[in-house]
Design a protein around this motif. Sequence first.
Motif, PDB file in Angstrom:
ATOM      1  N   TYR A  96       0.836  -1.194   0.000  1.00 37.77           N
ATOM      2  CA  TYR A  96       0.000   0.000   0.000  1.00 37.77           C
ATOM      3  C   TYR A  96       0.874   1.248   0.000  1.00 37.77           C
ATOM      4  O   TYR A  96       1.798   1.374   0.802  1.00 37.77           O
ATOM      5  CB  TYR A  96      -0.910   0.025   1.229  1.00 37.77           C
ATOM      6  N   GLY A  97       0.558   2.156  -0.900  1.00 38.98           N
ATOM      7  CA  GLY A  97       1.276   3.417  -0.968  1.00 38.98           C
ATOM      8  C   GLY A  97       0.405   4.574  -0.548  1.00 38.98           C
ATOM      9  O   GLY A  97      -0.511   4.422   0.276  1.00 38.98           O
ATOM     10  N   GLU A  98       0.680   5.719  -1.109  1.00 37.22           N
ATOM     11  CA  GLU A  98      -0.070   6.922  -0.761  1.00 37.22           C
ATOM     12  C   GLU A  98      -1.539   6.771  -1.156  1.00 37.22           C
ATOM     13  O   GLU A  98      -1.866   6.156  -2.165  1.00 37.22           O
ATOM     14  CB  GLU A  98       0.540   8.133  -1.470  1.00 37.22           C
ATOM     15  N   GLU A  99      -2.403   7.348  -0.356  1.00 38.31           N
ATOM     16  CA  GLU A  99      -3.840   7.350  -0.580  1.00 38.31           C
ATOM     17  C   GLU A  99      -4.419   5.937  -0.656  1.00 38.31           C
ATOM     18  O   GLU A  99      -5.469   5.709  -1.258  1.00 38.31           O
ATOM     19  CB  GLU A  99      -4.186   8.124  -1.859  1.00 38.31           C
ATOM     20  N   GLY A 100      -3.735   4.987  -0.048  1.00 37.98           N
ATOM     21  CA  GLY A 100      -4.266   3.633   0.025  1.00 37.98           C
ATOM     22  C   GLY A 100      -4.222   2.858  -1.267  1.00 37.98           C
ATOM     23  O   GLY A 100      -4.897   1.825  -1.403  1.00 37.98           O
ATOM     24  N   ARG A 101      -3.424   3.304  -2.231  1.00 39.71           N
ATOM     25  CA  ARG A 101      -3.347   2.611  -3.512  1.00 39.71           C
ATOM     26  C   ARG A 101      -2.299   1.500  -3.444  1.00 39.71           C
ATOM     27  O   ARG A 101      -1.239   1.656  -2.852  1.00 39.71           O
ATOM     28  CB  ARG A 101      -3.027   3.591  -4.645  1.00 39.71           C
ATOM     29  N   LEU A 102      -2.615   0.403  -4.134  1.00 36.55           N
ATOM     30  CA  LEU A 102      -1.710  -0.733  -4.153  1.00 36.55           C
ATOM     31  C   LEU A 102      -0.615  -0.546  -5.189  1.00 36.55           C
ATOM     32  O   LEU A 102      -0.841   0.021  -6.261  1.00 36.55           O
ATOM     33  CB  LEU A 102      -2.480  -2.011  -4.450  1.00 36.55           C
ATOM     34  N   LEU A 174      -5.550 -11.376   1.410  1.00 38.35           N
ATOM     35  CA  LEU A 174      -5.517 -10.883   2.781  1.00 38.35           C
ATOM     36  C   LEU A 174      -4.784  -9.550   2.845  1.00 38.35           C
ATOM     37  O   LEU A 174      -3.789  -9.352   2.150  1.00 38.35           O
ATOM     38  CB  LEU A 174      -4.818 -11.888   3.693  1.00 38.35           C
ATOM     39  N   ASP A 175      -5.275  -8.654   3.682  1.00 35.66           N
ATOM     40  CA  ASP A 175      -4.580  -7.412   3.980  1.00 35.66           C
ATOM     41  C   ASP A 175      -3.886  -7.540   5.328  1.00 35.66           C
ATOM     42  O   ASP A 175      -4.467  -8.051   6.303  1.00 35.66           O
ATOM     43  CB  ASP A 175      -5.548  -6.234   4.026  1.00 35.66           C
ATOM     44  N   VAL A 176      -2.657  -7.063   5.389  1.00 39.72           N
ATOM     45  CA  VAL A 176      -1.888  -7.040   6.631  1.00 39.72           C
ATOM     46  C   VAL A 176      -1.841  -5.604   7.117  1.00 39.72           C
ATOM     47  O   VAL A 176      -1.391  -4.699   6.396  1.00 39.72           O
ATOM     48  CB  VAL A 176      -0.471  -7.587   6.417  1.00 39.72           C
ATOM     49  N   LYS A 181      -3.218   0.613  10.015  1.00 35.98           N
ATOM     50  CA  LYS A 181      -2.910   1.087   8.670  1.00 35.98           C
ATOM     51  C   LYS A 181      -2.526  -0.082   7.775  1.00 35.98           C
ATOM     52  O   LYS A 181      -1.622  -0.855   8.118  1.00 35.98           O
ATOM     53  CB  LYS A 181      -1.765   2.100   8.720  1.00 35.98           C
ATOM     54  N   PRO A 182      -3.166  -0.242   6.603  1.00 37.52           N
ATOM     55  CA  PRO A 182      -2.812  -1.347   5.699  1.00 37.52           C
ATOM     56  C   PRO A 182      -1.358  -1.236   5.240  1.00 37.52           C
ATOM     57  O   PRO A 182      -0.905  -0.164   4.827  1.00 37.52           O
ATOM     58  CB  PRO A 182      -3.782  -1.176   4.518  1.00 37.52           C
ATOM     59  N   GLN A 183      -0.651  -2.354   5.305  1.00 38.03           N
ATOM     60  CA  GLN A 183       0.742  -2.401   4.887  1.00 38.03           C
ATOM     61  C   GLN A 183       0.898  -3.037   3.505  1.00 38.03           C
ATOM     62  O   GLN A 183       1.552  -2.485   2.636  1.00 38.03           O
ATOM     63  CB  GLN A 183       1.569  -3.191   5.911  1.00 38.03           C
ATOM     64  N   TYR A 184       0.311  -4.211   3.339  1.00 36.48           N
ATOM     65  CA  TYR A 184       0.361  -4.872   2.035  1.00 36.48           C
ATOM     66  C   TYR A 184      -0.760  -5.890   1.907  1.00 36.48           C
ATOM     67  O   TYR A 184      -1.369  -6.290   2.898  1.00 36.48           O
ATOM     68  CB  TYR A 184       1.726  -5.510   1.760  1.00 36.48           C
ATOM     69  N   ARG A 185      -1.016  -6.263   0.653  1.00 31.68           N
ATOM     70  CA  ARG A 185      -2.064  -7.229   0.326  1.00 31.68           C
ATOM     71  C   ARG A 185      -1.432  -8.517  -0.179  1.00 31.68           C
ATOM     72  O   ARG A 185      -0.665  -8.516  -1.147  1.00 31.68           O
ATOM     73  CB  ARG A 185      -3.013  -6.661  -0.723  1.00 31.68           C
ATOM     74  N   LEU A 186      -1.741  -9.607   0.481  1.00 33.47           N
ATOM     75  CA  LEU A 186      -1.174 -10.911   0.159  1.00 33.47           C
ATOM     76  C   LEU A 186      -2.068 -11.690  -0.786  1.00 33.47           C
ATOM     77  O   LEU A 186      -3.278 -11.782  -0.584  1.00 33.47           O
ATOM     78  CB  LEU A 186      -1.015 -11.746   1.430  1.00 33.47           C
TER      79      LEU A 186
END
Length: 279
Positions: A96-102, A174-176, A181-186
Motif C-alpha cells: 500500500y502506498g499513498e492514498e491507500g493505492r496498491l 488478505l490485507d496485513v 494502517k494497511p501495509q500490504y495485500r497478500l
Amino acid sequence: MNSAQVDAYLRRIGVEHPAWPTVDVLRELHLRHLQSVPFENLSIHLGEEIVLDEKRLLDKIVGAHRGGFCYELNGAFGALLRALGFDVRLLAARVYGEEGRLGVPYDHLALRVRTADGGDWLADVGFGAHSHYPLAFGDRGEQEDRGGVFRVIEAGPDAAGVRGGGGPAGFGDLDVLRDGKPQYRLELRPRVLRDFVVGAWWNSTSPASHFVQSLVCSRVTRDGGRITLSGTRLTVTAPDGRKEVSDLATDEEVLALYRERFGIVLDRVPTVREGGQKG
C-alpha cells in the motif's frame, strides 16, 4: 541448501541448530534474523547486480555478511526454514502506498510457514519496520507484537475500488495491517523465487521506486528498538518510540557506522544520484 550452508547461516544470526521445526524455534529465528541481517538497498546504489538465485542470496547474506530487501531477505530465510524442516510457501504481495493505492504486482515477497506443532504463520523479515515475530495466519483479531499491533484480515477494495488485485481470482486475498494502517495485500497462491524477478527489477531500477529514490540500512536492536542509516542521517529508535536523529559529517564516519553497527564492510559510500538514478 546443504548442511554446511545451514550451519553458516545459523552462525550468521547467532542461533543454535534446532532439533525440531516448532513455532518457538520459528519465533527465535525470525527475531534473530531481524536483529542480525539488515534491511538494506545498498546494492542498488553501488551498482551491484541483484540476482534471485538461492546460491547468490546465500553468498551475499551469509558469505558477504550483507543484508538486502524483501526478495533477498525472505528468499534466503525461506530457504533456511525449508532446510530446517519447515513447510514454506512464498507469497506475492502488493504494498500500500499513498492514498491507500496498491503498488505493482510482485511488489513484495512474504512467507507462509507451517510448523511441526500445527501452526500456520506469516513470516516476514524483509519489510523494514514490521512485526518482530511471525503473525498467526488464520487469526483475524488484533495481534500484539513488539513492532506494533497487527491484523491479518480479508481484503476489501483499495482506494481505487479494486479488490484483491482485480477480478474474481483476487478474492480470498488478505490485507496485513499495522496499528490500523494497511501495509500490504497478500495473494494466497504459492509462488517460486523466479516469479519475483520482474518485481525485483522494477523496484531496483524504476525512478518511481522508493528504493531507487533513497538509501536505507536498518535493523532491529537487541532492546527491541531500531537503528536506521539513511544516507548520512542516523536514526536510533528506542523501544518506546522515542527517536534520536543525527547527521554524519564525513564518508569515513558513514563507512565506520555501516561496519560497526551493521557489520557491513564497504570500500565506498553508496549515494543516490540526482533524479533517483542508481550510482
